[in-house]
Design a protein around this motif. Structure first.
Motif, PDB file in Angstrom:
ATOM      1  N   ASP A 127      36.122  59.782  47.695  1.00 20.51           N
ATOM      2  CA  ASP A 127      35.932  58.983  46.478  1.00 20.51           C
ATOM      3  C   ASP A 127      37.183  59.000  45.604  1.00 20.51           C
ATOM      4  OD1 ASP A 127      33.370  58.294  47.219  1.00 20.51           O
ATOM      5  OD2 ASP A 127      32.421  59.880  46.022  1.00 20.51           O
ATOM      6  N   GLU A 128      37.797  60.175  45.470  1.00 19.40           N
ATOM      7  CA  GLU A 128      39.019  60.296  44.671  1.00 19.40           C
ATOM      8  C   GLU A 128      40.164  59.511  45.309  1.00 19.40           C
ATOM      9  OE1 GLU A 128      42.104  63.808  43.615  1.00 19.40           O
ATOM     10  OE2 GLU A 128      39.983  64.285  43.375  1.00 19.40           O
ATOM     11  N   PHE A 129      40.281  59.584  46.627  1.00 20.83           N
ATOM     12  CA  PHE A 129      41.304  58.841  47.358  1.00 20.83           C
ATOM     13  C   PHE A 129      41.151  57.344  47.100  1.00 20.83           C
ATOM     14  CE2 PHE A 129      42.387  56.446  51.210  1.00 20.83           C
ATOM     15  CZ  PHE A 129      43.720  56.782  51.366  1.00 20.83           C
ATOM     16  N   ILE A 130      39.931  56.848  47.176  1.00 21.13           N
ATOM     17  CA  ILE A 130      39.679  55.427  46.946  1.00 21.13           C
ATOM     18  C   ILE A 130      40.012  55.056  45.502  1.00 21.13           C
ATOM     19  CG2 ILE A 130      37.860  53.670  46.825  1.00 21.13           C
ATOM     20  CD1 ILE A 130      36.576  55.141  49.241  1.00 21.13           C
ATOM     21  N   SER A 131      39.635  55.908  44.556  1.00 21.23           N
ATOM     22  CA  SER A 131      39.930  55.637  43.141  1.00 21.23           C
ATOM     23  C   SER A 131      41.424  55.580  42.870  1.00 21.23           C
ATOM     24  CB  SER A 131      39.296  56.708  42.257  1.00 21.23           C
ATOM     25  OG  SER A 131      37.901  56.657  42.357  1.00 21.23           O
ATOM     26  N   ARG A 132      42.186  56.498  43.491  1.00 24.49           N
ATOM     27  CA  ARG A 132      43.635  56.509  43.298  1.00 24.49           C
ATOM     28  C   ARG A 132      44.295  55.260  43.855  1.00 24.49           C
ATOM     29  NH1 ARG A 132      43.548  61.890  45.419  1.00 24.49           N
ATOM     30  NH2 ARG A 132      44.488  61.013  47.287  1.00 24.49           N
ATOM     31  N   ARG A 133      43.724  54.696  44.895  1.00 20.36           N
ATOM     32  CA  ARG A 133      44.318  53.533  45.553  1.00 20.36           C
ATOM     33  C   ARG A 133      43.769  52.203  45.050  1.00 20.36           C
ATOM     34  NH1 ARG A 133      47.466  54.063  50.486  1.00 20.36           N
ATOM     35  NH2 ARG A 133      48.018  56.237  50.588  1.00 20.36           N
ATOM     36  N   ALA A 134      42.845  52.240  44.111  1.00 15.51           N
ATOM     37  CA  ALA A 134      42.284  51.003  43.565  1.00 15.51           C
ATOM     38  C   ALA A 134      43.375  50.225  42.834  1.00 15.51           C
ATOM     39  CB  ALA A 134      41.118  51.305  42.644  1.00 15.51           C
ATOM     40  N   VAL A 135      43.383  48.929  43.026  1.00 16.10           N
ATOM     41  CA  VAL A 135      44.392  48.064  42.420  1.00 16.10           C
ATOM     42  C   VAL A 135      43.710  47.142  41.428  1.00 16.10           C
ATOM     43  CG1 VAL A 135      46.138  46.307  42.886  1.00 16.10           C
ATOM     44  CG2 VAL A 135      45.757  48.150  44.523  1.00 16.10           C
ATOM     45  N   VAL A 136      44.320  47.021  40.266  1.00 17.60           N
ATOM     46  CA  VAL A 136      43.800  46.099  39.254  1.00 17.60           C
ATOM     47  C   VAL A 136      44.302  44.709  39.597  1.00 17.60           C
ATOM     48  CG1 VAL A 136      43.794  45.536  36.800  1.00 17.60           C
ATOM     49  CG2 VAL A 136      43.838  47.931  37.541  1.00 17.60           C
ATOM     50  N   PRO A 137      43.395  43.747  39.682  1.00 17.81           N
ATOM     51  CA  PRO A 137      43.853  42.399  40.034  1.00 17.81           C
ATOM     52  C   PRO A 137      44.742  41.822  38.938  1.00 17.81           C
ATOM     53  CG  PRO A 137      41.530  42.379  39.436  1.00 17.81           C
ATOM     54  CD  PRO A 137      41.971  43.813  39.453  1.00 17.81           C
ATOM     55  N   PRO A 138      45.737  41.011  39.322  1.00 16.33           N
ATOM     56  CA  PRO A 138      46.620  40.410  38.304  1.00 16.33           C
ATOM     57  C   PRO A 138      45.821  39.397  37.472  1.00 16.33           C
ATOM     58  CG  PRO A 138      47.077  39.509  40.480  1.00 16.33           C
ATOM     59  CD  PRO A 138      46.089  40.606  40.675  1.00 16.33           C
ATOM     60  N   PRO A 139      46.292  39.154  36.255  1.00 15.51           N
ATOM     61  CA  PRO A 139      45.585  38.178  35.430  1.00 15.51           C
ATOM     62  C   PRO A 139      45.634  36.791  36.069  1.00 15.51           C
ATOM     63  CG  PRO A 139      47.594  38.938  34.344  1.00 15.51           C
ATOM     64  CD  PRO A 139      47.436  39.734  35.593  1.00 15.51           C
ATOM     65  N   ALA A 140      44.605  36.024  35.833  1.00 15.99           N
ATOM     66  CA  ALA A 140      44.523  34.681  36.416  1.00 15.99           C
ATOM     67  C   ALA A 140      45.574  33.760  35.790  1.00 15.99           C
ATOM     68  CB  ALA A 140      43.127  34.117  36.196  1.00 15.99           C
ATOM     69  N   ARG A 141      46.154  32.917  36.602  1.00 20.88           N
ATOM     70  CA  ARG A 141      47.149  31.949  36.116  1.00 20.88           C
ATOM     71  C   ARG A 141      46.419  30.775  35.488  1.00 20.88           C
ATOM     72  NH1 ARG A 141      51.747  31.384  40.733  1.00 20.88           N
ATOM     73  NH2 ARG A 141      52.614  33.466  40.485  1.00 20.88           N
ATOM     74  N   ARG A 142      47.064  30.178  34.528  1.00 18.20           N
ATOM     75  CA  ARG A 142      46.477  28.989  33.889  1.00 18.20           C
ATOM     76  C   ARG A 142      47.150  27.744  34.343  1.00 18.20           C
ATOM     77  NH1 ARG A 142      45.068  30.688  27.796  1.00 18.20           N
ATOM     78  NH2 ARG A 142      44.103  32.615  28.323  1.00 18.20           N
TER      79      ARG A 142
END
Length: 97
Positions: free
Chosen positions: A82-97
């Motif tokens: 679970d910790e490994f997965i949390s460390r590797r989680a990526v925040v998606p970039p903001p949506a383009r307009r």
């Protein structure tokens, strides 16, 4: 007092003796705390060699269940995965307009 009873009466007096001790050691609703290498590979949808690379790099913790001089038997703690997965989680970039 159970020692003075016959076998049938002893089972009635002590119901734990009616079943093998292995049944009393199992906890039916206890989730698995340690996962095998193939189970972790399946959960991450990668090859098991990749899991061994993560272990060698120190990214995944292991519990070694070595029982002798032969091959070791390693397991991955669920909390470590679970910790490994949390460390590797990526925040998606903001949506383009």
């Amino acid at each position: 007092m159970v020692d003075r009873l016959g076998p049938a009466e002893a089972l009635i007096a002590d119901p734990l003796r009616a079943q093998p001790i292995s049944q009393h050691l199992k906890v039916p609703n206890m989730p698995a705390r340690l996962l095998s290498i193939p189970a972790v590979a399946a959960a991450l949808d990668v090859d098991r060699r990749t899991i061994y690379r993560f272990i060698a790099a120190g990214d995944l913790p292991v519990v070694d269940l070595r029982t002798g001089p032969g091959r070791s038997r390693v397991r991955i703690p669920v909390a470590g995965l679970d910790e490994f997965i949390s460390r590797r989680a990526v925040v998606p970039p903001p949506a383009r307009r």
